[in-house]
Design an enzyme around this catalytic site. Structure first.
Site, PDB file in Angstrom:
ATOM      1  N   ASN A   1       0.795  -1.240   0.000  1.00  0.00           N
ATOM      2  CA  ASN A   1       0.000   0.000   0.000  1.00  0.00           C
ATOM      3  C   ASN A   1       0.826   1.288   0.000  1.00  0.00           C
ATOM      4  O   ASN A   1       0.274   2.374  -0.006  1.00  0.00           O
ATOM      5  CB  ASN A   1      -0.949   0.036   1.210  1.00  0.00           C
ATOM      6  CG  ASN A   1      -1.798  -1.218   1.304  1.00  0.00           C
ATOM      7  OD1 ASN A   1      -2.320  -1.674   0.287  1.00  0.00           O
ATOM      8  ND2 ASN A   1      -1.905  -1.787   2.477  1.00  0.00           N
TER       9      ASN A   1
ATOM     10  N   GLY B   1       2.258   2.955   2.187  1.00  0.00           N
ATOM     11  CA  GLY B   1       2.201   3.846   3.344  1.00  0.00           C
ATOM     12  C   GLY B   1       3.550   4.036   4.000  1.00  0.00           C
ATOM     13  O   GLY B   1       3.903   5.144   4.429  1.00  0.00           O
ATOM     14  N   ASP B   2       4.341   2.965   4.074  1.00  0.00           N
ATOM     15  CA  ASP B   2       5.660   3.057   4.703  1.00  0.00           C
ATOM     16  C   ASP B   2       6.566   4.038   3.955  1.00  0.00           C
ATOM     17  O   ASP B   2       7.195   4.901   4.562  1.00  0.00           O
ATOM     18  CB  ASP B   2       6.325   1.680   4.746  1.00  0.00           C
ATOM     19  CG  ASP B   2       5.595   0.711   5.671  1.00  0.00           C
ATOM     20  OD1 ASP B   2       4.877   1.196   6.555  1.00  0.00           O
ATOM     21  OD2 ASP B   2       5.741  -0.505   5.494  1.00  0.00           O
TER      22      ASP B   2
ATOM     23  N   ARG C   1      -7.236   5.754   4.987  1.00  0.00           N
ATOM     24  CA  ARG C   1      -6.777   4.472   5.524  1.00  0.00           C
ATOM     25  C   ARG C   1      -5.303   4.613   5.912  1.00  0.00           C
ATOM     26  O   ARG C   1      -4.602   5.519   5.454  1.00  0.00           O
ATOM     27  CB  ARG C   1      -6.931   3.366   4.482  1.00  0.00           C
ATOM     28  CG  ARG C   1      -5.888   3.425   3.398  1.00  0.00           C
ATOM     29  CD  ARG C   1      -6.026   2.338   2.352  1.00  0.00           C
ATOM     30  NE  ARG C   1      -4.792   2.211   1.583  1.00  0.00           N
ATOM     31  CZ  ARG C   1      -4.726   1.739   0.344  1.00  0.00           C
ATOM     32  NH1 ARG C   1      -5.834   1.357  -0.278  1.00  0.00           N
ATOM     33  NH2 ARG C   1      -3.574   1.650  -0.276  1.00  0.00           N
TER      34      ARG C   1
ATOM     35  N   GLU D   1      -1.698   5.112   7.933  1.00  0.00           N
ATOM     36  CA  GLU D   1      -1.113   6.100   8.841  1.00  0.00           C
ATOM     37  C   GLU D   1      -0.927   7.464   8.195  1.00  0.00           C
ATOM     38  O   GLU D   1      -1.383   8.478   8.722  1.00  0.00           O
ATOM     39  CB  GLU D   1       0.237   5.574   9.337  1.00  0.00           C
ATOM     40  CG  GLU D   1       0.976   6.527  10.258  1.00  0.00           C
ATOM     41  CD  GLU D   1       2.233   5.910  10.849  1.00  0.00           C
ATOM     42  OE1 GLU D   1       3.229   6.633  11.015  1.00  0.00           O
ATOM     43  OE2 GLU D   1       2.223   4.700  11.148  1.00  0.00           O
ATOM     44  N   ASP D   2      -0.251   7.510   7.057  1.00  0.00           N
ATOM     45  CA  ASP D   2       0.083   8.802   6.453  1.00  0.00           C
ATOM     46  C   ASP D   2      -1.163   9.592   6.096  1.00  0.00           C
ATOM     47  O   ASP D   2      -1.266  10.791   6.389  1.00  0.00           O
ATOM     48  CB  ASP D   2       0.947   8.589   5.205  1.00  0.00           C
ATOM     49  CG  ASP D   2       1.381   9.905   4.578  1.00  0.00           C
ATOM     50  OD1 ASP D   2       2.059  10.698   5.258  1.00  0.00           O
ATOM     51  OD2 ASP D   2       1.027  10.150   3.406  1.00  0.00           O
ATOM     52  N   SER D   3      -2.155   8.936   5.484  1.00  0.00           N
ATOM     53  CA  SER D   3      -3.353   9.668   5.060  1.00  0.00           C
ATOM     54  C   SER D   3      -4.193  10.111   6.245  1.00  0.00           C
ATOM     55  O   SER D   3      -4.870  11.140   6.174  1.00  0.00           O
ATOM     56  CB  SER D   3      -4.191   8.834   4.090  1.00  0.00           C
ATOM     57  OG  SER D   3      -4.653   7.657   4.715  1.00  0.00           O
TER      58      SER D   3
END
Length: 375
Positions: A21, A23-24, A276, A278-280
């Site tokens: 995804n 996100g990392d 959804r 962490e970052d968003s």
């Protein structure tokens, strides 16, 4: 608020594995770019940098992207701050190389374990704790836990300099008009919703309600697009007399991949942000718009406690808690898309939470202060 800087720029090595995804890599890129903007030198070591082609197509001065598994050249600056993001387990060869060079130069590097974001109570207890390394190439070294978080007793959230000024200068009406040129009538006055999700079971119910009122649904690429198209197919099968063409256009817009700054602008422009990961979530909080978070599902349901802890910190009203429970599959209650009254309540809640966050130092300010203290 004064931004933390270091008297002398340091060489940072940040390690990131792209699990899924993106996100990392999104978090690690924002961290790297913010550190570089404050005068630091950053090498970002990543096992899959492909997403940066659209997340950060222009790169950033002071940030070098390196391939996972490689080592700095002999003539390059040695590691001074090592950041292991999200327990990615840096290759022993890199640790051994860093330890050898540091020992030869008589200078220790600082090793930081940057953890995942959570509002749970353990974060405050574990933030800034040491973890001695008892085996391997780094025997005798110390990792320091650094926990992002929502309270003053944690490491804070990523918030780059100038973010609030950019948002204040943003023109929502102009942005919306650019997305749908010549839009008039109900579409122009629609409720704009961004959709960045996994595969929520309540998605068909959400889409069905969106069809019953003027709605502009902005669907992000990847899993959100696939989930939306699958949900629409389910609705078509359940209602063979319906009109899928009318459903899909113009109420649903499938977005393309975009740089992080453009993603931020979409959040600023929407009346409701369904996010959804962490970052968003962090970017939706800074946007100050009504939001609902689909937390990353875990097989043992550990994410339930994590979600409840976040909602407690957020001081979410009961309607927002119910929406989160259904959206995250914690119950089978009917999903209720908020009307203007509920959206106003949710907006007030998010903006109050944002005000609490703005009274705290951001993550990079805190991590720079931590490095100065420990070095």
């Amino acid at each position: 608020m004064r931004l933390q800087t270091l008297p002398t720029p340091l060489q940072w090595d940040i390690f990131c594995r792209v699990i899924d995804n993106f996100g990392d890599i999104g978090v690690c890129w924002r961290l790297s770019a913010d550190l570089a903007a404050r005068g630091q030198q950053v090498r970002l070591w990543v096992d899959d940098a492909s997403a940066l082609a659209w997340l950060a197509p222009q790169g950033h001065p002071g940030v070098q992207v390196r391939a996972w598994g490689s080592l700095p050249a002999a003539h390059e600056p040695p590691t001074q701050v090592l950041v292991e993001a999200f327990g990615c387990e840096i290759a022993p060869e890199f640790i051994a190389n860093s330890a050898r060079i540091s020992s030869a130069k008589g200078e220790k590097y600082l090793w930081i374990n940057l953890e995942y974001l959570s509002a749970e109570a353990y974060v405050e207890r574990c933030h800034r704790l040491p973890s001695p390394v008892r085996e391997g190439a780094a025997l005798g070294e110390v990792k320091w836990f650094f926990y992002p978080g929502f309270t003053p007793a944690t490491g804070g959230l990523l918030r780059e300099n100038g973010l609030l000024e950019r948002q204040a200068a943003f023109d929502t009406a102009t942005w919306r008009a650019a997305q749908v040129p010549g839009t008039h009538g109900d579409a122009a006055n629609a409720c704009w919703i961004s959709l960045f999700c996994y595969e929520p079971p309540a998605l068909p119910a959400l889409l069905q309600q969106c069809m019953q009122r003027p709605t502009r649904l902005l669907v992000t690429p990847g899993r959100a697009t696939a989930a939306t198209q699958a949900a629409l197919k389910t609705l078509d099968q359940n209602d063979p007399q319906g009109s899928p063409d009318k459903r899909g256009q113009p109420s649903i817009s499938y977005r393309k991949t975009c740089p992080q700054a453009a993603f931020d602008e979409m959040l600023w422009a929407c009346d409701l942000n369904l996010v959804r990961g962490e970052d968003s979530l962090v970017r939706a909080l800074w946007a100050g718009r009504p939001l609902a978070w689909q937390i990353y599902p875990q097989h043992d349901n550990a994410h339930h406690d994590k979600l409840h802890a976040f909602l407690d910190w957020l001081q979410a009203p009961e309607s927002l808690r119910r929406f989160h429970a259904t959206w995250n599959g914690l119950d089978n209650a009917p999903l209720v898309l908020p009307d203007k009254t509920l959206l106003a309540q949710w907006a007030a809640c998010v903006q109050a939470a944002r005000a609490r966050l703005l009274a705290q130092d951001d993550l990079v300010t805190q991590i720079l202060g931590f490095v100065q203290e420990k070095r």
